[in-house]
Structure formats: structure tokens, C-alpha cells
Design an enzyme around this catalytic site. Structure first.
Site, PDB file in Angstrom:
ATOM      1  CB  ALA A 266      -0.894   0.011   1.239  1.00 44.85           C
ATOM      2  CG  MET A 267       1.974   5.249  -2.010  1.00 47.49           C
ATOM      3  SD  MET A 267       3.675   5.191  -1.350  1.00 47.49           S
ATOM      4  CE  MET A 267       3.878   6.914  -0.901  1.00 47.49           C
ATOM      5  CD  GLU A 268       3.950   6.372   2.760  1.00 50.12           C
ATOM      6  OE1 GLU A 268       3.688   5.236   2.314  1.00 50.12           O
ATOM      7  OE2 GLU A 268       5.103   6.772   2.960  1.00 50.12           O
ATOM      8  CG  HIS A 301       2.729   0.758   7.692  1.00 48.01           C
ATOM      9  ND1 HIS A 301       3.876   0.427   8.372  1.00 48.01           N
ATOM     10  CD2 HIS A 301       3.135   1.414   6.573  1.00 48.01           C
ATOM     11  CE1 HIS A 301       4.929   0.860   7.698  1.00 48.01           C
ATOM     12  NE2 HIS A 301       4.507   1.454   6.595  1.00 48.01           N
ATOM     13  CD  GLU A 302       0.735   2.142   3.743  1.00 45.90           C
ATOM     14  OE1 GLU A 302       1.330   3.211   3.550  1.00 45.90           O
ATOM     15  OE2 GLU A 302       1.317   1.026   3.700  1.00 45.90           O
TER      16      GLU A 302
END
Ligand code: B3K
Ligand code: ZN
Length: 880
Positions: A266-268, A301-302
Site C-alpha cells: 500500500a502507499m501513504e 501503517h499507512e
């Protein structure tokens, strides 16, 4: 060769940017074949840097126009860079307008702007923004973004970017637009856009501070019923960060979007997280307990990156662990806090340590070993590693240990106060934690502690214990050393917090404390004891080190029975198992488990008070990869055979106990992924696998029949998949019909099909049968190498996660590996480079595997036109 293709980047060469970009106004005309990007920037010279040309990064762009203050200007290309020399003098901002096009439909690297299932997505970290427009693509250049998206309204009804939606409407020609303004300055790696046919689950929340926010989870139509858990995880994340670290959500709107084509988890991106579907979609019918818990931790986390990464970002990519190590630590703490009970927290800790030891320790001992803050890279994407992430998190955890939980929270507060809105370094982080805790051990030891950021390799701590009955004194002499790693021959001592305890014969704790090892050798002395205690060292895995302790079996058995520290209780069982495995592997190859070991395992399995989840961890033998790390020379098939034999013996010797455990744990009522019921399912699953293994030995058909029935009737994916896996790993004839049925049931569920591929590619090898199955599955209509999840589920499950089947004396596994690395490299270098790492540890292999592996790596390295990604990995692997 393209310019810059060979350029190694060094941390020591960091220089501040020569220009700042204050605002960016982007307008996209989205079209899969040719997307037009108009980029209007306000740029100014950095007064702190000598005047020089502006060099903008670009990659696979078609440049149509460059205007400075509205006028055409001269420019030149230096490799992929756009160089502007005739810019206005002085330090006033000027307008720079760049018009480019790109081809999202042809973007198979999945970096920059790409198409997946007819929708548009972006991935910019680390250096993908340069594939969208010319820019200073580096994290220390932060700008305010306004983004207008224009696209066909029917095909792309949803148009998303970072921040707040300020305008939208029709353009009249079947197209529509949406305009987004991000209220926060950000580095370009946090830019994102999404356009397509998506639906969303949304929820309004009010924060503790009384602010209202809109949370949204976007998925493809049809997947909405699988978004509840992700939404709940997001709500829990927002509440947790506010409660634990006083860090509120700073956006009116926070979006998560799922895509099935994604290079990693995934990406924040600011306010618009983009996720691999694997970490969003879950229903009890399609996702296992592990999936549920991964979703919780990745969503967390993200989300936590919104502070640790986005509000305070990295000065340069060498500082990656500043955000990743800290954010992994934060997501680990989040999951532990949500788990609640001490035992469930310990289970999470054990799982995290298992990842560290089976993935990071080998990395730290292999050709890609690098410090948590690397000194150099050829391709930064190769440094999104278990070292930067997981070891980085351990370094943060040790800081918390040295200043205490409250002290650490003070440190975090100071860090964000001091650096909000800045791009900073790992040193800045450690300094803030120390400054907030004057007089703490961290503050006093800060200089040597920083070695955790600069030294690669796993420190080895040797413990020698002594009991002096006359004075009632127990001593432990600790020595430490760290083996050389590439480019680092000499190491200095590390600061190693060692949590310890002492148990008496009845298992009562007679002493405990925290010993901070700072020198090459040091002594811990505990006086005032009446009898020789059993030491419990490195409790909770208080430091990421290898503890060499020559314990007796009696000591380990006592710890397994009594230790009040659940981590070390588990660890004692692992040590007993590893010891037996190594003796067989290094000796006759035959293992015969002794009664004391089997009885100890039986006692744990039958224990009246221990949680099922904990029992499952203790009864699971150490992974082949972990056992292999303890050997100088590895024959993976021998390791596999010995571990299999141990598993068979545990299956047979404890057959009644497994049956009991299964009966006790297999009914769990309505599905819920909570730690207690997921622990019970895990133990029931382990029991069923052992019962099927025992049945195979005794030619019994009852348990395989029960497993097949369970497979068919299960009301959730965890139970169904565990039953299927039990049939597959035990090599039952029923495995084939079950696999076929499973495929039929879930042919439209991509994430479940991934499991189906992965289970077959990871199955225990029987006479070399796995590779032919894998080759056959490559031809399956559902296989698609261009989809990273599918490639991972088949190819990686075989090459990286099935050592006993992959390392064949005939080298056929390596030939397959080399072919796939090269095939993938032409499609998606990042994924290829990950696969390339499957042979990192080739030097440890026994012959003939060692030579064959080297030859396979050399074959890949010899291929012309390799990506930087793969070239860096294979070159390092071959380097002396
Ligand atoms: N920051 C991203 C990783 C980007 C990887 C680029 N190759 C996900 C994460 O760690 O949260
Ligand atoms: Zn991260």
C-alpha cells in the site's frame, strides 16, 4: 547505455536543492493511450546554494512545451533530465509551465501513472512522479498542490486526488472534471490520483478533539461487501494515534482506494492512500484470519504515515527508515494494543520477531546487507527492505525500551513539534527522543546508540553463566561481536538492552531487570540468591541480536514450562527444536525425537491455561529458512527432510493430543477475527494438518476424510483453507479433488486464486514434483505474470518460500528462476528485483547447488539491458 544508468548514489553526496518549488498546479487530460499533463509551477532559487541550472527529473515522458513566465525558453536534455539554464536571476519566484504526455496503458512498471482494470492509478514513491511530469523528484522539495482531473464521465465517473474537492462539473463533451486542493505541503512522492468506476463505503467520524472527518474506502463495484474490516481498521487507527501519541487526523477527508495491480502492499499518499486489494478486501468467505490481521496492520501503517512520513518526511532516501522503521514500530504497537491481553500481545511480538529472524537476519548476513540507513544505492527501490523496515522498527523499539513508554511518547511529541513540515534525518529523530529524556540511558548513550543506523550485520551476543554457591551470586558474562558485511569489515560495539529474569526451580521469578550492554564484554552480577537459578535472557526479544547461549536441555525445558516471559517461553521451545534439527542435519540425517521434547510439547498442547494462539506458535517447528541460517553449509533438501521428519514424529507421537486439541478448538460459532477465536482456528488448523500427516504414515483415512468434509463445509476461509492445506501438505489423495473444487468455488475471486496458486507452489516436494506443477500452472488460464500478486503467488511462493523444492541438485529450479527474473525484468523491474533476491544466500549452499546457483545468477547478470533494479541485486550477489 543511457546516461546515469550506472550512477551509484551516495548518502555523503547529499546537497540541498538548487531551487524550491512552492506551488504546483497540475491539469490532467486522462486517456489510457495518451494522457496530457499540464504542470504550472512557482519556482525560486534556493538562496543557500550557488546559482546553477535547474535540472528536472523525467522518465518516459514526451515533452511538448516549456514556458518561463509565459514565454518560450531554451532548454536541453541531459539523459532523462530537462535542463533549464536561462532562468530569471535573483530570488523572486517565477512561473514555470511544462506540458508533457505519457502513456498509462503501456506502463507495466506500475510506477507513475498506470491503468489497472480500466481505471487510472498512480504510484510515485520513490521516484515515480518523474514519470508523470518533469520535476525535482526528491523528498526535500515540498510544494502545495492543486490538481484538476479531466476524463470521460462514463468510463471514469470517480476522479480523486489529494486533499479537498473544491470544484467539479461537466465539460460538455461527455467529459467531466474535478478539482482538488491539498491544504498540506508535500513532497511529490505523496502525490496521487485515481480515476475510474469505483464505489465507496464511507463513514463520518468525530475525533476526540471534536473535529469531523469523512472516511472513504473505494473499491470496484461488487467488492463493497468486503470493505467493512478495512473501514473499521481505519477508524481504530485514527482513534489509536490520537489516544497513544496525541496525533490527530489533519484532513477533512481521508480516502483509501484498492487496486489489484500494485507493486507492494500500500502507499501513504496524503489523504489518498492507494492499496493493494490484498490489504483492503476481506469477508469471512474469502479472507483468512491472517488476511484480516494484515489488513488491520497495513491500514494502520499507512494511516500512521500521515504523521510519521507525511507531516515530517525524509530529507533524502537514505533516511527511509526515519519514516518506515518508525511507522512499522507504530503499526506493531497498534496491533498489540488492539490485541489487548498480555498473551495476545506476546503472540504478535513473536510473529514480528519471526519475520525479523527469517527474513532480516539472512539479509543482514548476505550480499545485500546494508545499514538501517544505507550509505549508497544504485536503485532506491531495492532498499525498501526488511532491514530498513523491520530492523528499523527494532531500533525505534530499543529507544522506547531505554527511555520507557512515557518517555518515548514525550520524545515523539518533541519530534513532531520540532520538525513538523520538515524533511529530516534519522539523526534528528534519535536526537529528539533523547532530548525529551534528559538523564535517560538513551541520552547518555546516544552516540554509540546511533551505530544501529550506520552498522550493518546482526550483532551476536554470547552469554556465559556462572553460579557461585558459596556467595549466592549468579553472573552472566556477555560478549558481543558483529561479523563483517560488504564494505564494513570492522564494527564497533552496539548498545544492546538485554531484558533478563531469573527463575528458581519451581519456576518462581527470583530476579529481573534490564542490562544495557555497551562494551565488547561486560558482566551482569546478581547477588543474594539461595540456589542456582535458570536465566531467561533477552526477554521479549529486547534487541535485534543473535543470542548465543549454551543452555542445557534442562534449562530450556524449565523455561518452556515456567518462564513468565511468553516470548522466552516460546523461544525455549524453538531452541530445543533447532538443536535437534541441527544435530540431525550435521550428523546422520536421521532425527529421532526424544521423550523429553515430545512430553514438553504435549504439556504445552494440553496446557489448561495457555491460549490457543500461543500453543500454535510453540507447536510450530522453526522454519526451514531459520534452521538454514544456523548452518555454515546448507543442503536445503536435507534441512527439509529433517524438519519433515520431526513434524511426522510430532504428528504421530501426539496423535491423541492433536485430536483432542482439534475437538477442543474447531467449533467457534459466528465468525469474528478476534485474537481468541483466530487463535483457536489456528490451533485447530495445525492439529488437523498433523492428524493428516499421522494418517498418511498409518494409512488411515478417517482424518483425511474429516479434513475433506471440513474443507467442504467450512463457514469461513480460515477453516476451509486450513483443511485444504492439511490435505496438500500431508500429500493425501484427496488433495487433488479438493484443489479442483476450491478453484471452482472461487474462480472469480482473484485474491483467493492467489492462495490456490501459492499453496501448490509452496507444497512439500515429493520426488521433485513441485517444479513441474509450477511450470504447468504458469500455463493456467488464470495465471498472468503481469499482475504482481499473481506472479508472487506462483513464482515467489516457489522460488523464495519453498527451499526444499527450489534447491534441486539438477539446477532446474535455478534455471526457472533465471528465466522468470529476466522475463519479469522486461515487464516490471521492481518485481523482478525482488525475485532476484531469492538466491541471495547462494554462497552457503552445498555443492552442486552452490555452483549451479552462481551460474544461474551469472547468466542473469550477463543479460544486456538489465534494469538498474535487477543489475544491482545480481552484481552484489556475485561480488567477492
Ligand atoms: N511507502 C510505501 C512503499 C513504497 C515503495 C516504493 N518502492 C509503503 C509503505 O511502506 O507504507
Ligand atoms: Zn511504510
Amino acid at each position: 547505455m543511457r546516461e546515469g544508468q550506472n550512477a551509484v548514489i551516495y548518502r555523503a553526496d547529499y546537497q540541498a536543492p538548487a531551487y524550491w518549488i512552492d506551488t504546483v498546479d497540475l491539469c490532467f487530460d486522462l486517456d489510457p493511450a495518451k494522457t496530457r499533463v499540464l504542470n504550472k509551477m512557482k519556482v525560486r532559487r534556493n538562496p543557500d546554494v550557488p546559482a546553477q541550472a535547474l535540472k528536472l527529473d523525467g522518465d518516459e515522458l514526451n515533452l511538448a512545451r516549456v514556458l518561463v513566465n509565459g514565454q518560450g525558453t531554451s532548454f536541453k536534455m541531459e539523459g532523462d533530465r530537462l535542463v533549464l539554464e536561462n532562468l530569471p536571476e535573483g530570488h523572486e519566484p517565477f512561473d514555470l509551465e511544462i506540458f508533457t504526455t505519457c502513456a498509462p496503458a503501456r506502463n507495466s512498471k506500475l510506477m507513475g501513472l498506470y491503468v489497472s482494470n480500466e481505471s487510472f492509478f498512480t504510484q510515485c514513491e520513490a521516484e515515480g512522479f518523474r514519470r508523470i511530469t518533469y520535476f525535482l523528484d526528491r523528498p526535500d522539495v515540498m510544494a502545495s498542490y492543486t490538481v484538476t482531473l479531466r476524463a470521460d464521465k462514463q468510463k471514469y465517473p470517480v476522479l480523486l486526488s489529494n486533499g479537498n474537492l473544491v470544484d467539479q462539473g461537466d465539460l460538455g463533451d461527455g467529459r467531466h472534471f474535478a478539482k482538488w486542493v491539498d491544504p498540506h505541503r508535500k513532497p511529490c512522492y505523496l502525490f496521487a490520483l485515481v480515476a475510474g468506476q469505483l464505489v465507496c463505503r464511507e463513514q463520518k467520524i468525530r475525533s476526540r478533539g471534536g473535529k469531523d472527518h469523512l472516511l472513504q474506502v473505494y473499491v470496484r463495484p461488487g467488492d463493497l461487501d468486503k470493505t467493512e474490516h478495512a473501514m473499521n481498521s481505519l477508524i481504530a487507527s485514527v482513534a489509536w494515534d490520537e489516544a497513544r501519541f496525541k496525533l490527530p487526523l489533519d484532513l477533512e477527508r481521508f480516502m483509501i482506494v484498492a487496486t489489484s495491480d500494485f507493486n507492494m502492499g500500500a502507499m501513504e499518499n496524503k489523504g489518498l492512500n492507494i492499496f493493494n486489494t490484498k490489504y483492503v478486501l476481506a469477508s469471512q468467505a474469502t479472507a483468512t484470519d491472517t488476511d484480516f490481521s494484515n489488513i488491520e496492520s497495513v491500514v494502520g501503517h499507512e494511516y500512521f504515515h500521515n504523521w510519521s512520513g507525511n507531516r515530517v518526511t525524509c530529507r533524502d532516501w537514505f533516511q527511509l527508515s526515519l519514516k518506515e522503521g518508525l511507522t512499522v514500530f507504530r503499526d506493531q504497537e497498534f496491533s498489540q494494543d488492539l490485541a489487548g491481553e498480555a498473551s495476545a500481545r506476546a503472540v504478535k511480538r513473536i510473529e514480528d520477531v519471526r519475520v525479523l529472524r527469517t527474513a532480516q537476519f539472512p539479509e543482514d548476513a548476505g550480499p545485500m546487507a546494508h545499514p538501517v540507513r544505507p550509505e549508497q544505492y544504485l536503485e532506491i527501490n531495492n532498499f525498501y527492505t526488511v532491514t530498513v523496515y523491520e530492523k528499523g522498527a527494532e531500533v525505534v523499539r530499543m529507544m522506547q525500551t531505554l527511555v520507557g513508554r512515557e518517555g518515548f511518547e514525550r520524545g515523539i511529541t518533541l519530534y513532531f513539534q520540532r520538525h513538523d513540515g520538515q524533511a529530516v534525518t534519522c539523526d534528528d529523530f534519535a536526537q529528539a527522543i533523547a532530548d525529551a529524556n534528559p538523564g535517560s540511558q538513551l541520552q547518555q548513550l546516544l552516540e554509540p546508540f546511533r551505530r544501529w543506523y550506520s552498522q550493518a550485520g546482526t550483532p551476536r551476543v554470547h552469554a556465559r553463566t556462572q553460579w557461585d554457591a558459596a556467595s549466592g551470586t549468579y553472573t552472566v558474562d556477555f560478549t558481543q561481536h558483529c561479523p563483517p558485511t560488504p564494505g564494513q569489515a570492522e564494527k564497533q560495539p552496539s548498545v544492546i538492552p538485554i531484558a533478563w529474569g531469573l527463575l528458581d526451580a519451581s519456576g518462581r521469578e527470583v530476579g529481573q531487570g534490564m542490562f544495557v550492554l555497551t562494551e565488547a564484554s561486560q558482566r551482569l552480577t546478581v547477588p543474594g540468591l539461595t540456589a542456582e537459578p535458570v536465566p531467561s535472557l533477552l526477554r521479549g526479544f529486547s534487541a535485534p541480536v543473535i543470542l548465543e547461549w549454551d543452555a542445557s536441555d534442562e534449562q530450556l525445558l524449565a523455561l518452556l514450562e515456567h518462564d513468565t516471559d511468553p516470548f522466552n517461553r516460546w523461544e525455549a521451545g524453538q531452541r530445543l527444536a533447532v538443536r535437534r534439527a541441527l544435530a540431525a542435519i550435521e550428523g546422520s540425517g536421521v532425527v529421532e525425537l526424544d521423550t523429553s521434547f515430545i512430553e514438553a510439547m504435549r504439556n504445552i498442547l494440553r496446557h489448561p491455561n495457555l491460549d490457543a494462539a500461543f500453543k500454535e506458535l510453540v507447536l510450530t517447528l522453526p522454519a526451514e529458512a531459520y534452521i538454514a541460517e544456523q548452518l555454515e553449509v546448507v543442503d536445503p533438501q536435507r534441512v527439509h527432510a529433517v524438519r519433515e521428519s520431526m513434524r511426522e514424529q510430532l504428528a504421530t507421537a501426539l496423535v491423541d493430543d492433536w485430536a483432542w486439541a482439534y475437538e477442543q478448538n474447531h467449533e467457534n460459532g459466528a465468525y469474528s477475527p478476534d485474537p481468541v477465536s483466530s487463535g483457536r482456528r489456528a490451533l485447530a488448523g495445525l492439529a488437523l494438518a498433523h492428524l493428516c500427516i499421522a494418517a498418511r504414515k498409518s494409512n488411515d483415512t478417517v482424518w483425511p476424510g474429516k479434513a475433506y468434509q471440513r474443507f467442504k463445509d467450512a463457514s469461513n476461509m480460515t477453516d476451509r483453507f486450513n483443511a485444504l492445506a492439511a490435505l496438500v501438505v500431508s500429500g493425501q489423495d484427496l488433495a487433488r479433488p479438493a484443489l479442483d473444487k476450491f478453484h471452482g468455488m472461487f474462480r472469480d475471486e482473484a485474491l483467493v486464486l492467489d492462495k490456490w496458486f501459492s499453496l501448490q507452489a509452496g507444497a512439500p516436494d515429493r520426488g521433485g514434483n513441485v517444479l513441474p506443477i509450477v511450470r504447468q500452472l504458469m500455463q493456467h488460464p488464470d495465471f498472468n505474470i503481469r499482475n504482481p500478486n499473481r506472479a508472487r503467488s506462483l513464482i515467489f511462493s516457489y522460488c523464495s518460500a519453498n527451499p526444499g523444492a527450489f534447491h534441486r541438485p539438477d539446477a532446474a529450479g535455478y534455471v526457472f528462476w533465471g528465466d522468470r527474473v529476466m522475463e519479469l525484468d522486461a515487464i516490471n523491474p521492481q518485481v523482478a528485483a525482488r525475485l532476484a533476491r531469492a538466491l541471495d544466500r547462494w554462497r552457503k549452499l552445498a555443492e552442486p547447488m552452490r555452483s549451479a546457483a552462481r551460474e544461474a545468477i551469472a547468466r542473469v547478470a550477463g543479460k544486456p539491458d538489465l534494469s538498474n533494479d535487477v543489475r544491482e541485486v545480481v552484481t552484489r550477489a556475485l561480488a567477492d
